[in-house]
Scaffold this active site. Structure first.
Site, PDB file in Angstrom:
ATOM      1  N   GLU A 107      -6.560  -7.372  -2.103  1.00  0.00           N
ATOM      2  CA  GLU A 107      -7.006  -7.401  -0.706  1.00  0.00           C
ATOM      3  C   GLU A 107      -8.441  -6.923  -0.662  1.00  0.00           C
ATOM      4  O   GLU A 107      -8.779  -5.915  -1.289  1.00  0.00           O
ATOM      5  CB  GLU A 107      -6.221  -6.414   0.184  1.00  0.00           C
ATOM      6  CG  GLU A 107      -4.833  -6.802   0.567  1.00  0.00           C
ATOM      7  CD  GLU A 107      -4.279  -5.875   1.678  1.00  0.00           C
ATOM      8  OE1 GLU A 107      -5.077  -5.272   2.420  1.00  0.00           O
ATOM      9  OE2 GLU A 107      -3.059  -5.759   1.775  1.00  0.00           O
TER      10      GLU A 107
ATOM     11  N   GLU B 155       0.786  -1.233   0.000  1.00  0.00           N
ATOM     12  CA  GLU B 155       0.000   0.000   0.000  1.00  0.00           C
ATOM     13  C   GLU B 155       0.823   1.291   0.000  1.00  0.00           C
ATOM     14  O   GLU B 155       0.598   2.186   0.826  1.00  0.00           O
ATOM     15  CB  GLU B 155      -1.005  -0.030   1.167  1.00  0.00           C
ATOM     16  CG  GLU B 155      -1.916  -1.249   1.083  1.00  0.00           C
ATOM     17  CD  GLU B 155      -3.076  -1.268   2.100  1.00  0.00           C
ATOM     18  OE1 GLU B 155      -2.952  -0.600   3.145  1.00  0.00           O
ATOM     19  OE2 GLU B 155      -4.076  -1.940   1.830  1.00  0.00           O
TER      20      GLU B 155
END
Ligand SMILES: *[C@@H]1O[C@H](CO)[C@@H](O)[C@H](O)[C@H]1NC(C)=O
Ligand SMILES: *[C@@H]1O[C@H](CO)[C@@H](O)[C@H](O)[C@H]1NC(C)=O
Length: 387
Positions: A315, A207
């Site tokens: 995710e 991320e």
């Protein structure tokens, strides 16, 4: 996923593990993979991933903690259950950065102190990741291995900043010293598993963001790092690990579609050394609703299709009502041409120490949620003709 309590739960787990299981068979320090054990290298063909020579849609999951376990039997158990269930890809943390050596029995991969980074190749270091790769290889499960966290869990970019100087993660991207240390770590990990068919892809970071930055900051860093990895290893795929922020396609003007986190999804996909797109989905953290997630999935699929590269729905998770909320997302992803795999966050199982760590979004092997989101999903993939 941003984890806030994970370090605490894992520290406890490591402590328990250190006592009775310290003598479980020691992994070899060099991995000696065989091509025959689990087929050829994963690749892509057009908009689809290819595993063991078959193009299609693949289900998988995430486990940030598996490389930090000290009991080999626990690692084997996870991959046994995954392979029996039809889960084909597991994304794992290939980093674990510290600024001080932790207590005995706690795994870490790299120490950053006073402007010096030292890679831990010992039994409480990368040998734990060696075992994950070995066990996955023996069972034909593919791994996504990433190199640094944007978040502070397990050190992250902040562990570099603490050791080299700076005030925020933006300094990590800008510092040639930190980038040199990061690349040295990448080189150490890539060269360890360069021959392994268990590696699905190398991933730049978990991320990565650069809040308020010109998108050129992340873009240039993605370009440089992905090129560097391809120079080391031209055979395995490379991806970013981003949340998918910054996208005009399908945008409703909400925060995730915007560019405030410094990310430009479509621009990054044009980089030749980035093999496929990654995106995550956490409506409750992003101020959107669950149904909004379906458009987020199709928008990224469309952007990937336009770029001629597959998308990995990397995710997604919620803290309750897993089946009700996550199933529609799986159905949408399977029905989106540009999306070729999904990995739920995150995998749970019953280890020798008890339940595996739960950051709030875990559902466990053998439960009704597992039946709904794994068993039924695997069946739906087969029935769709994309399996
Ligand atoms: C962002 O960076 C690019 C390339 O360095 C530059 O051309 C552009 O003007 C910058 N944009 C802003 C808003 O500063
Ligand atoms: C999505 O669903 C429609 C309608 O059921 C179907 O025609 C189409 O082939 C599906 N697309 C994919 C990629 O599965």
């Amino acid at each position: 996923m941003k984890l806030s309590h994970s370090l605490i739960s894992l520290a406890g787990l490591a402590l328990v593990n250190a006592l009775p299981q310290a003598s479980t068979s020691t992994p070899s320090s060099t991995s000696t993979p065989t091509q025959t054990a689990s087929g050829s290298f994963a690749t892509k063909s057009g908009l689809q991933f290819v595993i063991d020579g078959e193009a299609g849609y693949f289900p998988g999951s995430n486990s940030y903690w598996i490389g930090f376990l000290t009991n080999n039997d626990d690692v084997d158990l996870v991959f046994d259950h995954m392979s029996e269930s039809g889960l084909r890809i597991l994304r794992v943390w290939g980093f674990n950065d510290v600024n001080e050596v932790p207590g005995s029995g706690t795994v870490y991969f790299q120490l950053h102190q006073d402007g010096v980074s030292t890679i831990n190749t010992g039994e409480d270091g990368l040998q734990r990741l060696d075992y994950v790769v070995q066990s996955a290889e023996e069972r034909g499960v593919k791994l996504i291995i990433n190199f640094v966290n944007y978040w502070n869990d397990y050190g992250g970019m902040n562990a570099y900043v603490q050791a080299y100087g700076g005030s925020s993660n933006a300094d990590f991207y800008a510092s040639s010293e930190m980038q040199a240390a990061y690349q040295a770590y990448i080189k150490a990990v890539v060269s360890r598993y360069i021959d392994s068919p268990a590696v699905f892809a190398w991933e730049l970071a978990n991320e990565p963001r650069c809040q308020g930055c010109n998108t050129s900051v992340l873009h240039n860093w993605i370009e440089e790092t992905s090129q560097y990895i391809k120079e080391l290893d031209s055979q395995h795929m490379v991806c970013i690990g981003d949340e998918g922020f910054g996208l005009d396609t399908g945008s409703d003007g909400s925060y995730p579609y915007g560019y405030s986190e410094g990310s430009d999804f479509a621009a990054a996909l044009t980089i030749e050394t980035v093999d496929f797109g990654t995106f995550h989905l956490y409506p409750s953290s992003w101020g959107t609703d669950n149904d909004w997630g379906n458009g987020w999935i199709t928008s990224h699929g469309a952007a990937c299709e336009a770029a001629g590269k597959p998308c990995l729905f990397e995710e997604y998770g919620v803290t309750s009502d897993h089946c009700t909320i996550e199933k529609p997302w799986q159905t949408t992803a399977l029905n989106t041409t540009g999306v070729s795999a999904d990995l739920y966050w995150q995998y749970g199982d019953t280890l020798s120490t008890g339940a595996s760590p739960d950051d709030g979004n875990t559902f466990y092997y053998g439960t009704d949620d597992f039946e709904c989101l794994v068993t039924e999903h695997v069946e739906a993939i087969e029935a769709s003709g994309r399996g």
